[in-house]
Design a protein around this motif. Structure first.
Motif, PDB file in Angstrom:
ATOM      1  N   LEU A  99     -42.352  12.387 -42.700  1.00 53.16           N
ATOM      2  CA  LEU A  99     -42.023  11.244 -41.844  1.00 53.16           C
ATOM      3  C   LEU A  99     -41.303  10.268 -42.311  1.00 53.16           C
ATOM      4  N   SER A 100     -40.833  10.335 -43.783  1.00 52.84           N
ATOM      5  CA  SER A 100     -39.987   9.568 -44.053  1.00 52.84           C
ATOM      6  C   SER A 100     -38.567   9.785 -43.834  1.00 52.84           C
ATOM      7  N   ARG A 101     -38.381  11.474 -43.513  1.00 56.48           N
ATOM      8  CA  ARG A 101     -37.076  11.764 -43.215  1.00 56.48           C
ATOM      9  C   ARG A 101     -36.784  11.228 -41.576  1.00 56.48           C
ATOM     10  N   PHE A 102     -37.693  11.106 -40.897  1.00 56.00           N
ATOM     11  CA  PHE A 102     -37.569  10.734 -39.417  1.00 56.00           C
ATOM     12  C   PHE A 102     -37.187   9.451 -39.501  1.00 56.00           C
ATOM     13  N   TYR A 103     -38.035   8.482 -40.067  1.00 53.65           N
ATOM     14  CA  TYR A 103     -37.858   6.990 -40.109  1.00 53.65           C
ATOM     15  C   TYR A 103     -36.436   6.794 -41.000  1.00 53.65           C
ATOM     16  N   GLY A 104     -36.030   7.423 -41.791  1.00 54.65           N
ATOM     17  CA  GLY A 104     -34.979   7.138 -42.847  1.00 54.65           C
ATOM     18  C   GLY A 104     -33.718   7.237 -41.991  1.00 54.65           C
ATOM     19  N   GLU A 105     -33.822   8.505 -41.296  1.00 54.51           N
ATOM     20  CA  GLU A 105     -32.741   8.647 -40.256  1.00 54.51           C
ATOM     21  C   GLU A 105     -32.533   7.520 -39.129  1.00 54.51           C
TER      22      GLU A 105
ATOM     23  N   GLY B  25     -35.772  -2.459 -31.670  1.00 52.28           N
ATOM     24  CA  GLY B  25     -34.821  -3.048 -30.845  1.00 52.28           C
ATOM     25  C   GLY B  25     -33.769  -1.997 -30.919  1.00 52.28           C
ATOM     26  N   VAL B  26     -33.016  -1.578 -29.706  1.00 52.66           N
ATOM     27  CA  VAL B  26     -31.674  -1.005 -29.436  1.00 52.66           C
ATOM     28  C   VAL B  26     -31.072  -1.538 -28.562  1.00 52.66           C
ATOM     29  N   ASP B  27     -29.683  -0.878 -28.536  1.00 50.50           N
ATOM     30  CA  ASP B  27     -28.711  -1.518 -27.354  1.00 50.50           C
ATOM     31  C   ASP B  27     -28.647  -0.731 -26.026  1.00 50.50           C
ATOM     32  N   ASP B  28     -29.304   0.670 -26.322  1.00 48.20           N
ATOM     33  CA  ASP B  28     -29.376   1.471 -24.917  1.00 48.20           C
ATOM     34  C   ASP B  28     -30.467   2.174 -24.779  1.00 48.20           C
ATOM     35  N   LEU B  29     -31.442   2.012 -23.991  1.00 47.92           N
ATOM     36  CA  LEU B  29     -32.506   2.931 -24.006  1.00 47.92           C
ATOM     37  C   LEU B  29     -32.377   4.300 -23.827  1.00 47.92           C
ATOM     38  N   ASP B  30     -31.574   4.758 -22.922  1.00 47.75           N
ATOM     39  CA  ASP B  30     -31.509   6.373 -22.605  1.00 47.75           C
ATOM     40  C   ASP B  30     -30.623   6.896 -23.987  1.00 47.75           C
ATOM     41  N   GLU B  31     -29.753   6.344 -24.331  1.00 45.00           N
ATOM     42  CA  GLU B  31     -29.157   6.784 -25.475  1.00 45.00           C
ATOM     43  C   GLU B  31     -29.870   6.889 -26.733  1.00 45.00           C
TER      44      GLU B  31
ATOM     45  N   ALA C 155     -33.983  13.960 -30.625  1.00 53.27           N
ATOM     46  CA  ALA C 155     -33.481  15.018 -31.238  1.00 53.27           C
ATOM     47  C   ALA C 155     -33.998  15.040 -32.780  1.00 53.27           C
ATOM     48  N   LEU C 156     -34.229  13.871 -33.265  1.00 56.71           N
ATOM     49  CA  LEU C 156     -34.705  13.612 -34.517  1.00 56.71           C
ATOM     50  C   LEU C 156     -35.942  14.128 -35.033  1.00 56.71           C
ATOM     51  N   GLY C 157     -36.788  14.456 -33.879  1.00 54.04           N
ATOM     52  CA  GLY C 157     -38.018  14.923 -33.757  1.00 54.04           C
ATOM     53  C   GLY C 157     -39.301  14.004 -33.327  1.00 54.04           C
ATOM     54  N   ALA C 158     -38.887  13.005 -32.527  1.00 54.34           N
ATOM     55  CA  ALA C 158     -39.779  12.123 -31.715  1.00 54.34           C
ATOM     56  C   ALA C 158     -39.976  12.861 -30.598  1.00 54.34           C
ATOM     57  N   THR C 159     -41.308  12.668 -30.063  1.00 60.27           N
ATOM     58  CA  THR C 159     -41.819  13.065 -28.772  1.00 60.27           C
ATOM     59  C   THR C 159     -42.090  12.022 -27.941  1.00 60.27           C
ATOM     60  N   LYS C 160     -41.830  12.412 -26.494  1.00 58.99           N
ATOM     61  CA  LYS C 160     -42.165  11.175 -25.246  1.00 58.99           C
ATOM     62  C   LYS C 160     -43.537  11.399 -24.841  1.00 58.99           C
ATOM     63  N   PRO C 161     -44.342  10.733 -24.880  1.00 55.11           N
ATOM     64  CA  PRO C 161     -45.826  11.062 -24.019  1.00 55.11           C
ATOM     65  C   PRO C 161     -45.331  10.682 -22.339  1.00 55.11           C
ATOM     66  N   GLU C 162     -45.958  11.211 -21.662  1.00 49.31           N
ATOM     67  CA  GLU C 162     -45.912  11.211 -20.127  1.00 49.31           C
ATOM     68  C   GLU C 162     -46.057   9.543 -19.751  1.00 49.31           C
ATOM     69  N   HIS C 163     -47.071   9.021 -20.266  1.00 49.04           N
ATOM     70  CA  HIS C 163     -47.434   7.804 -19.805  1.00 49.04           C
ATOM     71  C   HIS C 163     -46.609   6.784 -20.470  1.00 49.04           C
ATOM     72  N   GLN C 164     -45.801   6.157 -19.497  1.00 51.74           N
ATOM     73  CA  GLN C 164     -44.744   5.119 -19.958  1.00 51.74           C
ATOM     74  C   GLN C 164     -45.021   3.781 -19.103  1.00 51.74           C
ATOM     75  N   PRO C 165     -45.979   3.012 -19.921  1.00 51.00           N
ATOM     76  CA  PRO C 165     -46.229   1.729 -18.906  1.00 51.00           C
ATOM     77  C   PRO C 165     -45.036   0.687 -18.412  1.00 51.00           C
ATOM     78  N   GLN C 166     -44.007   0.821 -18.817  1.00 52.79           N
ATOM     79  CA  GLN C 166     -42.770   0.062 -18.340  1.00 52.79           C
ATOM     80  C   GLN C 166     -41.480   0.582 -18.717  1.00 52.79           C
ATOM     81  N   PRO C 167     -41.019   1.918 -18.219  1.00 58.57           N
ATOM     82  CA  PRO C 167     -40.002   2.613 -18.660  1.00 58.57           C
ATOM     83  C   PRO C 167     -38.649   1.779 -18.641  1.00 58.57           C
ATOM     84  N   ASP C 168     -38.391   0.904 -17.597  1.00 59.18           N
ATOM     85  CA  ASP C 168     -37.113   0.114 -17.648  1.00 59.18           C
ATOM     86  C   ASP C 168     -37.318  -0.898 -18.633  1.00 59.18           C
TER      87      ASP C 168
END
Length: 129
Positions: free
Chosen positions: A26-32, A84-90, A97-110
């Motif tokens: 988990l530290s590898r993921f957040y460190g990256e 905070g990010v500059d571009d959601l899709d990127e 690619a680092l190992g996160a997963t995306k759940p199907e449920h997305q309350p406000q994906p925009d």
């Protein structure tokens, strides 16, 4: 509430610590994600230190750790962080690619995306902050 700040102790926000089964993973993921390096490590705990005294993140091994099941309330998420990010899709593609997963449920994906770290903790990325 006392207004005498001269005698009040000083507090500094230092870190948030996540319980998990594997603190190294988990530290590898957040460190990256945040560009943080390991400041302390043991068999049970890893601390990623902030630069120039900035807050860091801790990861604590919990023998009976149970992954959150968000959005299913069977095992509540307990807490999550907003990133905070500059571009959601990127940013989403990079974190997947680092190992996160995306759940199907997305309350406000925009407006923000909910992702799960490798230990199952939900976190959000958004351009709003």
């Amino acid at each position: 509430m006392s207004t005498d700040t001269a005698s009040a102790p000083v507090f500094r926000y230092a870190a948030v610590t996540f319980d998990c089964a594997d603190p190294v993973e988990l530290s590898r993921f957040y460190g990256e994600m945040f560009g943080l390096s390991v400041a302390y490590t043991s068999d049970e705990f890893v601390f990623l230190g902030g630069k120039d005294g900035a807050p860091g993140l801790g990861f604590n091994r919990l023998a009976d750790y149970r992954r959150p099941t968000w959005p299913d309330p069977a095992q509540e998420k307990q807490a999550h962080i907003e990133v905070g990010v500059d571009d959601l899709d990127e940013s989403e593609a990079h974190l997947l690619a680092l190992g996160a997963t995306k759940p199907e449920h997305q309350p406000q994906p925009d407006r923000w995306r909910v992702l799960l770290d490798p230990a199952g903790h939900p976190f959000c990325i958004t351009t709003l902050v």
